[in-house]
Design a protein around this motif. Structure first.
Motif, PDB file in Angstrom:
ATOM      1  N   SER A 124      -1.315   7.745  12.557  1.00  0.00           N
ATOM      2  CA  SER A 124      -1.026   8.808  11.715  1.00  0.00           C
ATOM      3  C   SER A 124      -0.193   8.646  10.603  1.00  0.00           C
ATOM      4  O   SER A 124       0.767   7.951  10.743  1.00  0.00           O
ATOM      5  N   GLY A 125      -0.584   9.116   9.259  1.00  0.00           N
ATOM      6  CA  GLY A 125       0.300   8.673   8.067  1.00  0.00           C
ATOM      7  C   GLY A 125      -0.279   8.680   6.898  1.00  0.00           C
ATOM      8  O   GLY A 125      -1.588   9.400   6.859  1.00  0.00           O
ATOM      9  N   THR A 126       0.310   8.274   5.886  1.00  0.00           N
ATOM     10  CA  THR A 126      -0.338   8.232   4.527  1.00  0.00           C
ATOM     11  C   THR A 126      -0.878   6.996   4.060  1.00  0.00           C
ATOM     12  O   THR A 126      -0.219   6.178   4.029  1.00  0.00           O
ATOM     13  N   TYR A 127      -2.543   6.977   3.862  1.00  0.00           N
ATOM     14  CA  TYR A 127      -3.012   5.802   3.481  1.00  0.00           C
ATOM     15  C   TYR A 127      -3.284   5.846   1.773  1.00  0.00           C
ATOM     16  O   TYR A 127      -3.391   6.721   1.389  1.00  0.00           O
ATOM     17  N   ILE A 128      -3.167   4.685   1.080  1.00  0.00           N
ATOM     18  CA  ILE A 128      -3.380   4.498  -0.123  1.00  0.00           C
ATOM     19  C   ILE A 128      -4.493   3.399  -0.430  1.00  0.00           C
ATOM     20  O   ILE A 128      -4.151   2.204   0.086  1.00  0.00           O
ATOM     21  N   CYS A 129      -5.502   3.718  -0.974  1.00  0.00           N
ATOM     22  CA  CYS A 129      -6.455   2.674  -1.455  1.00  0.00           C
ATOM     23  C   CYS A 129      -6.232   2.291  -3.077  1.00  0.00           C
ATOM     24  O   CYS A 129      -6.359   3.354  -3.610  1.00  0.00           O
ATOM     25  N   THR A 130      -6.003   1.346  -3.364  1.00  0.00           N
ATOM     26  CA  THR A 130      -5.523   0.900  -4.674  1.00  0.00           C
ATOM     27  C   THR A 130      -6.627  -0.201  -5.237  1.00  0.00           C
ATOM     28  O   THR A 130      -6.816  -1.316  -4.593  1.00  0.00           O
ATOM     29  N   VAL A 131      -7.174  -0.007  -6.326  1.00  0.00           N
ATOM     30  CA  VAL A 131      -8.264  -0.929  -6.992  1.00  0.00           C
ATOM     31  C   VAL A 131      -7.335  -1.520  -8.229  1.00  0.00           C
ATOM     32  O   VAL A 131      -7.098  -0.533  -9.181  1.00  0.00           O
ATOM     33  N   HIS A 132      -7.241  -2.751  -8.197  1.00  0.00           N
ATOM     34  CA  HIS A 132      -6.244  -3.492  -9.312  1.00  0.00           C
ATOM     35  C   HIS A 132      -7.001  -4.729  -9.677  1.00  0.00           C
ATOM     36  O   HIS A 132      -7.684  -5.640  -8.959  1.00  0.00           O
ATOM     37  N   LYS A 133      -6.395  -5.221 -10.729  1.00  0.00           N
ATOM     38  CA  LYS A 133      -7.021  -6.390 -11.553  1.00  0.00           C
ATOM     39  C   LYS A 133      -5.774  -6.880 -12.536  1.00  0.00           C
ATOM     40  O   LYS A 133      -5.368  -5.946 -13.318  1.00  0.00           O
ATOM     41  N   ASP A 134      -5.254  -8.060 -11.929  1.00  0.00           N
ATOM     42  CA  ASP A 134      -4.277  -8.598 -13.126  1.00  0.00           C
ATOM     43  C   ASP A 134      -3.158  -7.563 -13.332  1.00  0.00           C
ATOM     44  O   ASP A 134      -2.592  -7.191 -14.382  1.00  0.00           O
ATOM     45  N   ARG A 135      -2.665  -7.032 -12.127  1.00  0.00           N
ATOM     46  CA  ARG A 135      -1.613  -6.020 -12.060  1.00  0.00           C
ATOM     47  C   ARG A 135      -1.929  -4.684 -12.695  1.00  0.00           C
ATOM     48  O   ARG A 135      -1.099  -3.742 -12.984  1.00  0.00           O
ATOM     49  N   GLU A 136      -3.168  -4.550 -13.007  1.00  0.00           N
ATOM     50  CA  GLU A 136      -3.460  -3.157 -13.955  1.00  0.00           C
ATOM     51  C   GLU A 136      -4.181  -2.398 -12.622  1.00  0.00           C
ATOM     52  O   GLU A 136      -5.369  -2.943 -12.172  1.00  0.00           O
ATOM     53  N   VAL A 137      -3.948  -1.001 -12.519  1.00  0.00           N
ATOM     54  CA  VAL A 137      -4.351  -0.319 -11.450  1.00  0.00           C
ATOM     55  C   VAL A 137      -5.666   0.341 -12.354  1.00  0.00           C
ATOM     56  O   VAL A 137      -5.553   1.193 -13.018  1.00  0.00           O
ATOM     57  N   TRP A 138      -6.782   0.241 -11.552  1.00  0.00           N
ATOM     58  CA  TRP A 138      -7.996   0.767 -12.199  1.00  0.00           C
ATOM     59  C   TRP A 138      -8.285   2.412 -11.492  1.00  0.00           C
ATOM     60  O   TRP A 138      -8.514   3.180 -12.087  1.00  0.00           O
ATOM     61  N   THR A 139      -7.951   2.208 -10.309  1.00  0.00           N
ATOM     62  CA  THR A 139      -8.145   3.736  -9.428  1.00  0.00           C
ATOM     63  C   THR A 139      -7.519   3.503  -8.137  1.00  0.00           C
ATOM     64  O   THR A 139      -7.262   2.426  -7.591  1.00  0.00           O
ATOM     65  N   GLN A 140      -7.072   4.796  -7.719  1.00  0.00           N
ATOM     66  CA  GLN A 140      -6.519   5.159  -6.261  1.00  0.00           C
ATOM     67  C   GLN A 140      -6.904   6.001  -5.620  1.00  0.00           C
ATOM     68  O   GLN A 140      -7.650   7.179  -6.196  1.00  0.00           O
ATOM     69  N   LYS A 141      -6.772   6.187  -4.332  1.00  0.00           N
ATOM     70  CA  LYS A 141      -6.998   7.418  -3.538  1.00  0.00           C
ATOM     71  C   LYS A 141      -6.057   7.576  -2.413  1.00  0.00           C
ATOM     72  O   LYS A 141      -5.696   6.426  -1.748  1.00  0.00           O
ATOM     73  N   VAL A 142      -5.646   8.550  -1.973  1.00  0.00           N
ATOM     74  CA  VAL A 142      -4.630   8.811  -1.017  1.00  0.00           C
ATOM     75  C   VAL A 142      -5.321   9.551   0.349  1.00  0.00           C
ATOM     76  O   VAL A 142      -6.157  10.509  -0.180  1.00  0.00           O
ATOM     77  N   VAL A 143      -5.181   9.065   1.333  1.00  0.00           N
ATOM     78  CA  VAL A 143      -5.847   9.828   2.482  1.00  0.00           C
ATOM     79  C   VAL A 143      -4.620  10.005   3.604  1.00  0.00           C
ATOM     80  O   VAL A 143      -4.078   9.178   4.051  1.00  0.00           O
ATOM     81  N   ARG A 144      -4.499  11.216   3.996  1.00  0.00           N
ATOM     82  CA  ARG A 144      -3.476  11.558   5.033  1.00  0.00           C
ATOM     83  C   ARG A 144      -4.417  11.653   6.314  1.00  0.00           C
ATOM     84  O   ARG A 144      -5.286  12.421   6.459  1.00  0.00           O
ATOM     85  N   LEU A 145      -3.879  10.786   7.277  1.00  0.00           N
ATOM     86  CA  LEU A 145      -4.668  10.774   8.466  1.00  0.00           C
ATOM     87  C   LEU A 145      -3.704  11.369   9.606  1.00  0.00           C
ATOM     88  O   LEU A 145      -2.764  11.044   9.743  1.00  0.00           O
ATOM     89  N   ARG A 146      -4.368  12.204  10.469  1.00  0.00           N
ATOM     90  CA  ARG A 146      -3.527  12.716  11.533  1.00  0.00           C
ATOM     91  C   ARG A 146      -4.478  12.535  12.739  1.00  0.00           C
ATOM     92  O   ARG A 146      -5.559  12.938  13.027  1.00  0.00           O
ATOM     93  N   VAL A 147      -3.911  11.896  13.790  1.00  0.00           N
ATOM     94  CA  VAL A 147      -4.548  11.565  14.922  1.00  0.00           C
ATOM     95  C   VAL A 147      -3.779  12.482  16.193  1.00  0.00           C
ATOM     96  O   VAL A 147      -2.752  12.254  16.468  1.00  0.00           O
ATOM     97  N   ASN A 148      -4.507  13.395  16.731  1.00  0.00           N
ATOM     98  CA  ASN A 148      -3.962  14.424  17.488  1.00  0.00           C
ATOM     99  C   ASN A 148      -3.987  13.720  18.990  1.00  0.00           C
ATOM    100  O   ASN A 148      -5.001  13.035  19.434  1.00  0.00           O
ATOM    101  N   VAL A 149      -3.137  13.887  19.610  1.00  0.00           N
ATOM    102  CA  VAL A 149      -2.893  13.383  20.858  1.00  0.00           C
ATOM    103  C   VAL A 149      -3.212  14.681  22.079  1.00  0.00           C
ATOM    104  O   VAL A 149      -2.365  15.213  22.143  1.00  0.00           O
ATOM    105  N   PRO A 150      -4.212  14.846  22.564  1.00  0.00           N
ATOM    106  CA  PRO A 150      -4.528  15.854  23.694  1.00  0.00           C
ATOM    107  C   PRO A 150      -3.814  15.632  24.940  1.00  0.00           C
ATOM    108  O   PRO A 150      -3.276  14.600  25.309  1.00  0.00           O
ATOM    109  N   GLN A 151      -3.200  16.574  25.281  1.00  0.00           N
ATOM    110  CA  GLN A 151      -2.555  16.806  26.600  1.00  0.00           C
ATOM    111  C   GLN A 151      -3.633  16.978  27.836  1.00  0.00           C
ATOM    112  O   GLN A 151      -4.418  17.802  27.863  1.00  0.00           O
ATOM    113  N   GLU A 152      -3.370  16.131  28.515  1.00  0.00           N
ATOM    114  CA  GLU A 152      -4.235  15.992  30.042  1.00  0.00           C
ATOM    115  C   GLU A 152      -3.390  16.844  30.798  1.00  0.00           C
ATOM    116  O   GLU A 152      -2.207  17.040  30.872  1.00  0.00           O
TER     117      GLU A 152
END
Length: 252
Positions: free
Chosen positions: A113-141
């Protein structure tokens, strides 16, 4: 003729603006998955044209920074990958051609669980980015135990790779009180901090971290043992995995 030129100028300005928007806008997605699923996909399909020499880098910025996956020069480069993600990440074939930069994460668990970032870059120049927030639920047995049971098992099995130097701690929570039920540390069970009512009544299997089986057996359970149990796996002060089990009396 002047009108045509003006129209072309406007179209060109809009195209340039759109291109700049592609390059500078960061989109955000949220993904929710249950622990125990075989995999989860962090989605990223972009409309930005991508040359073959860019680098695609997936990283996690919160709650702790980690390098998750990298794709460059037409291959997956996992040399700098954090060991927590070893053998658990995969991208689509030829992602730069298809513009599908999604990342598949196998055996998602509590710590993912957390915040993920996908960065597309070339020669230190960022072309595009995407942020994905992931939550993993833990079921109670829920585990039911009979009045005359000689023992009961609180289950906790995982396919994820567990570090050998982690600490496993089972606790019982009832209202505002918590009691330490069992601790596995430094490769062995320890009675340090264990509540007196559980001494001599709990056991785990041998090499639980290696086997991925952190289940706890409670011997001679009684009415006093009914409640909510939580197992946490910690390493260097960080909670890596977590599981909750409620023990209840059969028929109630």
């Amino acid at each position: 003729m002047l009108a045509v030129c003006l129209a072309l100028a406007v179209c060109l300005a809009l195209a340039v603006a759109a291109l700049g928007w592609w390059y500078n806008t960061i989109t955000v997605s949220s993904v929710v998955v249950e622990e125990g699923e075989c995999f989860v996909k962090l989605p990223y399909e972009t409309i930005v044209p991508l040359p073959e020499d860019v680098t695609v880098e997936w990283s996690r910025c919160a709650p702790e920074p980690m390098r998750v996956h990298e794709y460059c020069n037409g291959n997956n480069d996992l040399v700098g990958q954090d060991e927590f993600y070893c053998d658990r990440t995969e991208m689509e074939e030829e992602p730069l051609k298809t513009r599908d930069l999604s990342l598949t994460l196998r055996d998602p668990c509590y710590r993912d669980s957390g915040t993920y970032i996908c960065t597309v870059h070339k020669d230190r120049e960022v072309w595009t980015q995407k942020v994905v927030r992931l939550r993993v639920n833990v079921p109670q047995e829920v585990v039911e135990v009979g009045d005359r049971a000689k023992c009961v098992t609180l289950p906790f099995k995982t396919r994820a790779r567990l570090p050998a130097d982690a600490t496993v701690e089972w606790k019982c929570f009832e209202l505002s009180n918590s009691s330490t039920v069992h601790v596995y540390q430094n490769g062995q069970d320890t009675s340090e901090g264990q509540h007196s009512s559980y001494r001599g009544r709990t056991k785990m299997r041998e090499n639980p971290l290696q086997a991925g089986d952190l289940s706890l057996t409670l011997i001679n359970p009684s009415h006093e043992d009914i409640g909510a149990y939580t197992c946490t796996v910690e390493r260097d002060g960080d909670v890596i995995w977590k599981r909750s089990v409620r023990l209840k009396l059969k028929g109630f």
